[in-house]
Design an enzyme around this catalytic site. Sequence first.
Site, PDB file in Angstrom:
ATOM      1  N   HIS C 101      15.575  74.276  35.498  1.00 38.50           N
ATOM      2  CA  HIS C 101      16.171  75.327  36.323  1.00 38.50           C
ATOM      3  C   HIS C 101      15.116  76.424  36.462  1.00 38.50           C
ATOM      4  CE1 HIS C 101      19.567  73.692  33.940  1.00 38.50           C
ATOM      5  NE2 HIS C 101      20.307  73.910  34.994  1.00 38.50           N
ATOM      6  N   ASP C 104      14.827  78.566  33.440  1.00 37.90           N
ATOM      7  CA  ASP C 104      14.282  77.989  32.206  1.00 37.90           C
ATOM      8  C   ASP C 104      12.818  78.355  32.049  1.00 37.90           C
ATOM      9  OD1 ASP C 104      16.682  76.567  32.064  1.00 37.90           O
ATOM     10  OD2 ASP C 104      15.812  74.759  32.961  1.00 37.90           O
TER      11      ASP C 104
END
Lengths: 437, 437, 437, 437
Positions: C101, C104
């Site tokens: 993501h 992240d």
Amino acid sequence: MSEYFKGIKQIEYVGKESREQLAFHYYNPKEIIGGKSMQDHLRFSVAYWHTFTAEGRDMFGVESAQRAWNKYTDPLDKALARADAAFEFMSKLGVKYFCFHDRDLVDEQETLRETNKLLDKVVEHIKGKMKESGIKLLWGTANLFAHPRFMQGAATTCDADVYAYASAQVKKALEITKELNGENYVFWGGREGYETLLNTNMELELNNLAKFMHMAVEYAKEIGFTGQFLIEPKPKEPTKHQYDFDVANSYAFLQKYNLDKYFKFNIEANHATLAGHTFQHELRYARINNLLGSIDANMGDLLLGWDTDQFPTNVYENVFAMYEILKNGGIAPGGLNFDAHVRRPSYEDIDLFYAHIAGMDAFALGLKIAHKIIEDKVLEDFIEKRYNSFKEGIGKKIVEGTTNLKELEDYVIDKKVSLPKSGRQEYLENIINQYIF
Amino acid sequence: MSEYFKGIKQIEYVGKESREQLAFHYYNPKEIIGGKSMQDHLRFSVAYWHTFTAEGRDMFGVESAQRAWNKYTDPLDKALARADAAFEFMSKLGVKYFCFHDRDLVDEQETLRETNKLLDKVVEHIKGKMKESGIKLLWGTANLFAHPRFMQGAATTCDADVYAYASAQVKKALEITKELNGENYVFWGGREGYETLLNTNMELELNNLAKFMHMAVEYAKEIGFTGQFLIEPKPKEPTKHQYDFDVANSYAFLQKYNLDKYFKFNIEANHATLAGHTFQHELRYARINNLLGSIDANMGDLLLGWDTDQFPTNVYENVFAMYEILKNGGIAPGGLNFDAHVRRPSYEDIDLFYAHIAGMDAFALGLKIAHKIIEDKVLEDFIEKRYNSFKEGIGKKIVEGTTNLKELEDYVIDKKVSLPKSGRQEYLENIINQYIF
Amino acid sequence: MSEYFKGIKQIEYVGKESREQLAFHYYNPKEIIGGKSMQDHLRFSVAYWHTFTAEGRDMFGVESAQRAWNKYTDPLDKALARADAAFEFMSKLGVKYFCFHDRDLVDEQETLRETNKLLDKVVEHIKGKMKESGIKLLWGTANLFAHPRFMQGAATTCDADVYAYASAQVKKALEITKELNGENYVFWGGREGYETLLNTNMELELNNLAKFMHMAVEYAKEIGFTGQFLIEPKPKEPTKHQYDFDVANSYAFLQKYNLDKYFKFNIEANHATLAGHTFQHELRYARINNLLGSIDANMGDLLLGWDTDQFPTNVYENVFAMYEILKNGGIAPGGLNFDAHVRRPSYEDIDLFYAHIAGMDAFALGLKIAHKIIEDKVLEDFIEKRYNSFKEGIGKKIVEGTTNLKELEDYVIDKKVSLPKSGRQEYLENIINQYIF
Amino acid sequence: MSEYFKGIKQIEYVGKESREQLAFHYYNPKEIIGGKSMQDHLRFSVAYWHTFTAEGRDMFGVESAQRAWNKYTDPLDKALARADAAFEFMSKLGVKYFCFHDRDLVDEQETLRETNKLLDKVVEHIKGKMKESGIKLLWGTANLFAHPRFMQGAATTCDADVYAYASAQVKKALEITKELNGENYVFWGGREGYETLLNTNMELELNNLAKFMHMAVEYAKEIGFTGQFLIEPKPKEPTKHQYDFDVANSYAFLQKYNLDKYFKFNIEANHATLAGHTFQHELRYARINNLLGSIDANMGDLLLGWDTDQFPTNVYENVFAMYEILKNGGIAPGGLNFDAHVRRPSYEDIDLFYAHIAGMDAFALGLKIAHKIIEDKVLEDFIEKRYNSFKEGIGKKIVEGTTNLKELEDYVIDKKVSLPKSGRQEYLENIINQYIF
Ligand SMILES: [Co+2]
Ligand SMILES: [Co+2]
Ligand SMILES: [Co+2]
Ligand SMILES: [Co+2]
Ligand SMILES: [Co+2]
Ligand SMILES: [Co+2]
Ligand SMILES: [Co+2]
Ligand SMILES: [Co+2]
């Protein structure tokens, strides 16, 4: 001292017809129901952790709320501000009890000694607040689940140092609960269980758990704490399996380890349903075994598999809960603690009021309706008749234990046994609806 | 006497490589595993009800199978034919035990006296079959759930006559179990619970249930039946709530009513999962409390909410079950009873063989793998190390119960407590896979 | 650059017999199975979020792990260290893909502009790492669930500004996915749903969700991103109801909004079971509709009601998953992404290796066994015969759609229709066991 | 003609205060709510199968009730008696609709021709009864699940002859539904699914299912049946997986096979919850897609995993159901069919009245409360405000589909996006309680 809930006045009873929402429509604290005030029946309590400490984090998202009282960097400043907010909130709401874990009050410090020192200061502050407001402590407990040291249990850890640390926390929590005249002390064993049986010595763990509780009982005697000890069962979450699965499971444990004379149960609605029981079932089972101690008043979502801890707005559930409480002769020295948190999107401070009001009103309805059902002996009369074959003849002998298989065989060997009376479930559900609506 | 399973010969062990399906690939009855034959470890039993009496009815459909032995109109003819088929089946399959409910053997008649008379004839016939075949009775029980008179319970009914009838059935079932040298006697309380609390006196019902069991214990003594009494827990279905919810719940009941010295548990895999537990959990809990009596070997579908009673073909589950059994020192005088039925579309007689073979082979695998895991002390060594802090110092005092909260506080008050050892779940799961594959 | 996983060497294949645990026992990347290497069949991917970003927080406890690479205060320092650790880990593990993501990679900053600026630097760094290591991006996505602004949805929010913010995140995430040659782009709508219908305009929300996806499709065309769009269904958690409930639900959505030609599915095992389906069911349903895109390889605990995201060590499940993948002609351009995290007590860095190894070995077993089952046409031949009545006569007409109710009535009006062939479930389960063991 | 329900008079509305239980307390058929009579809003229907055909069998027990009208040996005698009882019951109850499966009306005979001949006689008799009583047929359907031939599906069977038989049954069921002026025709695919994927060709089965429905649509046109076709989704039970899992799943099927213009849904409360949805969710989803056709009004027990089909006495659920129905502009030509059966212990004939009265009163309350909530626009106003950012500016462009990711990025790239408005769930739940109580 700052006012945290500005613009919110004392929440008052306004009656059923008003559409004012910062007010009670059914909860009228001084109203007498069956010879006792609603306030004394219900003994509402606010949960420090959900309402003042936590801020709406979930597994997939960070905190949605930002409480003004939690914004301080210094742990003591924060703890005192939080206490101020708590007592302002409870006073405005008109709730007379609260509950806490040790770590809700103040953040943990480097060593236990330092934490305890800080804790003493906060407790002193809270003591003043309690005196000032007349608000009392329903129960205290120790948080033995949030810190990583407890990741594999506290009293059922695989590590003796961790066990010692947990023991010391309980010691201190008992002391401050006593100091604040707490009426009960709760054990919720959120990490007391296992993640996998592959690495678990279940027998050792359960033995250690029993010893932990015996030590607590001993220490309470030593310091003169006379409050009621309570176990709060929960089947799972965060742990894969939690040893205090439900009331009956825990009762087996208490009996095995000779702890049943010291403990009763703090029963939570959402934990009941996670264990596959109705809330009423758990209350009933505890009641008939004289084990009903206190209640964590919330509700779950039965289509979701985790502890949603919602405010208890389902009046049916509250009617059945209050039915058991009234049949129990009341819940004191326990109470109805809102172990519930606002939904994550209900992140404004005012939602804390809306939510508690919703729960209080819904339980006030529950009380009123349950009282009426009992007063009219709706269920009592039906049940009386349903079992009346046990009042005489062979039935009486069965109940009294004065018969045996041979006599019973003789009794039926040539008899045409007819069907029992209809259970009339739908009829009874309909009558209950007539009481509710 | 007709042959019912024509064309099917004795099922033999053919080994892993063969693709013959009317044969065992892993179950080799005489093979010695850890000093005992597979047959003696596993003590397989066929369930009379599922395999010989029932024919594949479900809630939405009538019987899918039509067993030749059930086609007789006269109840005795049918009962004898069924027994013949049963013993032919068990002999060909090579299973040495069976289990029954009284009503599996022969249909109920107008009066209990007539039913019992018929029952005696069938029992006499079965006795001959047993002698002839060497097949033994693992356990007997009474069917106290199918007849409408039990719709609201048997020992927990609201009707004293029904209670008497149930008692008389248990008396007779104990007698025939003794007559056939049954090694255990089981109580499964399928209707012992409630449909709604609205009409239920839970306290009276539980008291009556305890009296029922005490009478059975007394009568067993009287007639010299020395088999083990077993409770088979199940949380629900057909009843909304069943009192013998799970092992721990029932253990609470046994302790409260001083029945714990007379009873152990018959644990069913599918009942465990319906109660929210793994099969292994129930076995472990029973084992460490010396309550593991016997096993209903089946498996459930965890995505379905009812008792699917499938044949136990999941080898993982069987490994963990056999692990507990081996740690228990074996399951005798209990056994592994296939309380399982073929899926409704598996309606041919031959499916009864395929299904039992599948379960037997999958349990044989479970036995072999579990034995190897224990022999290599894979889990034992890991667990030993995991808890080693309880072997000396403060940990030893905890285990021995020679410390207290004060001492434990002193021990940690200024200590930097480190984290416990990693639980290593994935590592252990991986090693288990290496043993399985 | 520091080495984060000191003392851990390249994980190698050592074969079934070795007891070395930092090694593969079944996964042999270059081994050819049915004409393709195991590596190319399996296309394993590491999930950035679980393995590098998160540290073992759960609903009742704080982080249990403290990863060295996450200890930096400066967001960019932390992001770069995390990337270094990630590529060191993946290289040592021998995994050729990863997924992320946007959030992240690097923490969100004050404004989107600043975040994106930082993101560009991290992406640049990662690009270098990818080149160096040969590791590729399986898919990218945007985290539209963790920040409080998304508490009530992103594409299905009640707030247009939030919708705009989410859109901008997707734009950037598409850009960086393209920049890193990502082979797919995933939408997991963790907050796209509702907490309560009381406040929800479901129709507007679904319309907005469809527009959101159309805009993404348009923008991908515009920038020349040719990866596959994927929806990852999940029924609930954190949201009470999530719109992308399961594959079939989402397929209804895609068809209604003319999105079915642009999307396939990223199917997660644990999401399947939370929706009441087996993993294999979801894969099968997707496969026969040509919608099987990629896989989040994990497993759930069916006795727990939340997304446990465990490493997939159950070989049965993996056999059935690989069966569907092989029948699908492979999973590329998708892969098997370990959307799994170590249990909270498995908090040491080395557990990250143990866990991935366990999953990889268990899937390698799944591949080998599934391949053999297909090669031997075990199920294919059985199924072929089971349905053979549809190959000629009236059956053929049914399949071809050339008959009608009248003709079918004529066909059976006086016919004695016999029962269908036995379904032979236990027989088939037994054969599968013979392939597995 | 015998009177079956002797001593029971016409059930009348007596109002809230009366304690007479063979009477309505809330359901007042002619009372006007929002311009329409309660009777026309609710369109109650009695389910022939549960109330007249079945007698209280469950998986562990035989029939608990013995209905006088089912005691005849001759199938036609029994069928006519049953019809007489049905019309007496419905007349006394004051319900204006009924629903049936073909096999509820009369037992199946040796051949389809003979069954149909008998069926014609019963239909003729019922036609007379309908005329006489003014009671109408809400919907008809074919029982394609009880006979063993359907054990592996009807339209999704593995056997072409079975498929033909099922087709012929649908043909006849359509004819008699037309003959009796049925307003809808329902498909509940209780066996359309699979027990195990190991033996299943899912693609072929779904294709065959679609063809089956197309043939039914064609034949309806041919004979001039203009009633609404309905699918009744259910996720499982008796089948392990049922293809019509829930509304959205089935909608995917309808779209794929171009059936969506011919079908709507018959939504059952208990099926919704078995699929993991609230009843309201399924109704809402159907409503916004213009797919809400009719309702099987019952309730489930969310702690039990099977279809309990209880009478719908939970007023909350009924309020939310009626809310959706009112927003839908009513349910006609559908209705509220009580697909519910009395609990097994409620075995007396009078319980059939108590149960239907309980359901009708509870739905009357639901109607009245939902109407008031809508009239006061309690939720509408809240929702209107909640989404008002979509009425102008960027929000309007989003809704109209006139923006794109780039424009949206520009809009937020430097913007401080504030949190959305609080979701106020507890506040809304509290207000709903104020409407209910
Ligand atoms: Co609680
Ligand atoms: Co809770
Ligand atoms: Co059993
Ligand atoms: Co069972
Ligand atoms: Co995932
Ligand atoms: Co997941
Ligand atoms: Co229905
Ligand atoms: Co149903």
